[in-house]
Design a protein around this motif. Sequence first.
Motif, mmCIF file in Angstrom:
data_model
loop_
_atom_site.group_PDB
_atom_site.id
_atom_site.type_symbol
_atom_site.label_atom_id
_atom_site.label_comp_id
_atom_site.label_asym_id
_atom_site.label_seq_id
_atom_site.Cartn_x
_atom_site.Cartn_y
_atom_site.Cartn_z
ATOM 1 N N ASP A 1 0.829 -1.210 0.000
ATOM 2 C CA ASP A 1 0.000 0.000 0.000
ATOM 3 C C ASP A 1 0.862 1.258 0.000
ATOM 4 O OD1 ASP A 1 -2.240 -1.549 -0.007
ATOM 5 O OD2 ASP A 1 -2.626 -1.384 2.155
ATOM 6 N N ALA A 2 1.981 1.224 0.714
ATOM 7 C CA ALA A 2 2.873 2.384 0.761
ATOM 8 C C ALA A 2 3.456 2.672 -0.619
ATOM 9 C CB ALA A 2 3.993 2.153 1.768
ATOM 10 N N LEU A 3 3.924 1.626 -1.292
ATOM 11 C CA LEU A 3 4.502 1.814 -2.628
ATOM 12 C C LEU A 3 3.457 2.284 -3.627
ATOM 13 C CD1 LEU A 3 6.843 -1.310 -2.829
ATOM 14 C CD2 LEU A 3 7.515 1.074 -2.492
ATOM 15 N N GLU A 4 2.241 1.798 -3.476
ATOM 16 C CA GLU A 4 1.154 2.224 -4.374
ATOM 17 C C GLU A 4 0.819 3.699 -4.140
ATOM 18 O OE1 GLU A 4 -1.531 2.070 -7.396
ATOM 19 O OE2 GLU A 4 -0.079 0.533 -6.814
ATOM 20 N N THR A 5 0.848 4.123 -2.872
ATOM 21 C CA THR A 5 0.572 5.529 -2.552
ATOM 22 C C THR A 5 1.665 6.430 -3.131
ATOM 23 O OG1 THR A 5 -0.525 4.880 -0.493
ATOM 24 C CG2 THR A 5 0.188 7.170 -0.675
ATOM 25 N N ILE A 6 2.913 5.999 -3.035
ATOM 26 C CA ILE A 6 4.023 6.759 -3.609
ATOM 27 C C ILE A 6 3.879 6.842 -5.126
ATOM 28 C CG2 ILE A 6 6.523 6.791 -3.978
ATOM 29 C CD1 ILE A 6 6.814 5.486 -1.228
ATOM 30 N N LYS A 7 3.517 5.729 -5.733
ATOM 31 C CA LYS A 7 3.339 5.685 -7.193
ATOM 32 C C LYS A 7 2.271 6.671 -7.647
ATOM 33 C CE LYS A 7 2.315 2.448 -10.948
ATOM 34 N NZ LYS A 7 1.959 1.034 -11.276
ATOM 35 N N LYS A 8 1.160 6.719 -6.913
ATOM 36 C CA LYS A 8 0.087 7.652 -7.263
ATOM 37 C C LYS A 8 0.544 9.101 -7.099
ATOM 38 C CE LYS A 8 -3.797 4.593 -6.154
ATOM 39 N NZ LYS A 8 -4.942 4.352 -5.235
ATOM 40 N N ALA A 9 1.311 9.356 -6.044
ATOM 41 C CA ALA A 9 1.800 10.723 -5.818
ATOM 42 C C ALA A 9 2.737 11.154 -6.942
ATOM 43 C CB ALA A 9 2.523 10.797 -4.474
ATOM 44 N N LEU A 10 3.528 10.230 -7.454
ATOM 45 C CA LEU A 10 4.468 10.549 -8.532
ATOM 46 C C LEU A 10 3.768 10.742 -9.864
ATOM 47 C CD1 LEU A 10 7.335 8.019 -7.660
ATOM 48 C CD2 LEU A 10 7.400 10.510 -7.421
ATOM 49 N N SER A 11 2.579 10.137 -10.011
ATOM 50 C CA SER A 11 1.864 10.233 -11.284
ATOM 51 C C SER A 11 1.093 11.540 -11.436
ATOM 52 C CB SER A 11 0.884 9.059 -11.436
ATOM 53 O OG SER A 11 -0.151 9.137 -10.460
ATOM 54 N N LYS A 12 0.920 12.275 -10.330
ATOM 55 C CA LYS A 12 0.213 13.544 -10.390
ATOM 56 C C LYS A 12 1.091 14.593 -11.057
ATOM 57 C CE LYS A 12 -2.561 12.790 -6.229
ATOM 58 N NZ LYS A 12 -2.898 13.284 -4.864
ATOM 59 N N PRO A 13 0.519 15.405 -11.968
ATOM 60 C CA PRO A 13 1.329 16.451 -12.610
ATOM 61 C C PRO A 13 1.799 17.485 -11.596
ATOM 62 C CG PRO A 13 -1.008 16.760 -13.095
ATOM 63 C CD PRO A 13 -0.881 15.420 -12.422
ATOM 64 N N ALA A 14 3.011 17.926 -11.757
ATOM 65 C CA ALA A 14 3.559 18.938 -10.845
ATOM 66 C C ALA A 14 2.792 20.242 -10.977
ATOM 67 C CB ALA A 14 5.024 19.164 -11.171
ATOM 68 N N LYS A 15 2.523 20.829 -9.840
ATOM 69 C CA LYS A 15 1.814 22.096 -9.836
ATOM 70 C C LYS A 15 2.803 23.230 -10.087
ATOM 71 C CE LYS A 15 -1.183 24.944 -6.911
ATOM 72 N NZ LYS A 15 -1.810 25.063 -5.588
ATOM 73 N N PRO A 16 2.597 23.989 -11.169
ATOM 74 C CA PRO A 16 3.536 25.073 -11.475
ATOM 75 C C PRO A 16 3.579 26.082 -10.339
ATOM 76 C CG PRO A 16 2.051 24.651 -13.329
ATOM 77 C CD PRO A 16 1.516 23.889 -12.159
ATOM 78 N N LYS A 17 4.767 26.582 -10.061
ATOM 79 C CA LYS A 17 4.896 27.574 -8.999
ATOM 80 C C LYS A 17 4.260 28.894 -9.404
ATOM 81 C CE LYS A 17 9.081 25.707 -6.861
ATOM 82 N NZ LYS A 17 10.483 25.986 -6.454
ATOM 83 N N ASP A 18 4.450 29.297 -10.647
ATOM 84 C CA ASP A 18 3.888 30.561 -11.137
ATOM 85 C C ASP A 18 2.974 30.282 -12.318
ATOM 86 O OD1 ASP A 18 5.322 32.234 -9.330
ATOM 87 O OD2 ASP A 18 7.110 31.872 -10.539
ATOM 88 N N ARG A 19 1.669 30.463 -12.106
ATOM 89 C CA ARG A 19 0.722 30.205 -13.183
ATOM 90 C C ARG A 19 0.531 31.434 -14.085
ATOM 91 N NH1 ARG A 19 -1.943 25.617 -13.243
ATOM 92 N NH2 ARG A 19 -2.017 24.290 -11.388
ATOM 93 N N VAL A 20 0.876 32.578 -13.552
ATOM 94 C CA VAL A 20 0.701 33.811 -14.332
ATOM 95 C C VAL A 20 2.054 34.497 -14.487
ATOM 96 C CG1 VAL A 20 -0.453 36.046 -14.491
ATOM 97 C CG2 VAL A 20 -1.633 34.108 -13.427
#
Length: 272
Positions: free
Chosen positions: A218-237
């Motif tokens: 479950d821990a490895l699956e949670t890490i995998k899901k976290a890595l699959s999320k697109p990085a949130k840009p620091k500056d959107r504008v």
Amino acid sequence: MTRKKIDYSLAKKISQNAALTEQIQAVEKNPDVVIEIPLSKLQANPYQPRIEMEPIALKELADSIEQNGLLQPIVVSKDNDVLTIIAGHRRFEAHKLLEKEFIKAVVMDKVVHAQLALLPLVENLQRSEMNPIENAIAFKKILEDKIVETQNDLAEAIGVSKSWLSKTLSVLRLPSSLLDKIKADKYSDITVLSSLNKVNSDLVEKLYMQIKTLSRTDALETIKKALSKPAKPKDRVEVSKNKIVINTLGLKADKKEKVESLISQIKELIGE
């Protein structure tokens, strides 16, 4: 993890003698070689992996020694007048806790530098409670001091797989504040900890808190899901002299729709 049988061939190559463990076993069978040494004459092995000792466990060991005596002498090496503990560091600390002046010991002569480094490492690896961070620090020191040349050599000498050794060393790349939490929690799953290295440093501590009570799967699956999320840009504008750029990557559909609506209003306002 099931470990391989420890292979002392590397120590044999370095010393050109029998493996140090074999020498120790031979002298321990002979009670005539056990002597009492003042604690003040002994120094700790600089390669001792056990950096921290649990106060409760140490107190229990001290109580046992007080009641039953020292059942197994410590083993020390002698180099001129310098006596260095090879095996039995916890027993030594328990004697200090009891404020004893002397401790029973077996003295070994002509212990080579590499053996002095490898034996306590092997001894501590047999302890299931050893913290992976303490192991990693000990491995790193042996490699940095060129006791062995490569990770492959070290893995062979102490009887672990190359991949396990590599994963253990990778733990030290985690933020120091997280390493403190891992030690406090006594978390020891090397596979999970090495996977955390792939997580952004801004998020890794929060993620660790989420997974530390989970099973490995479950821990490895949670890490995998976290890595699959697109990085949130620091500056959107981004605003320059004649241009405004709005980055909507990763925005939820409703927010993206609102942004597009505002852009349409701006276009109307400037008459485009």
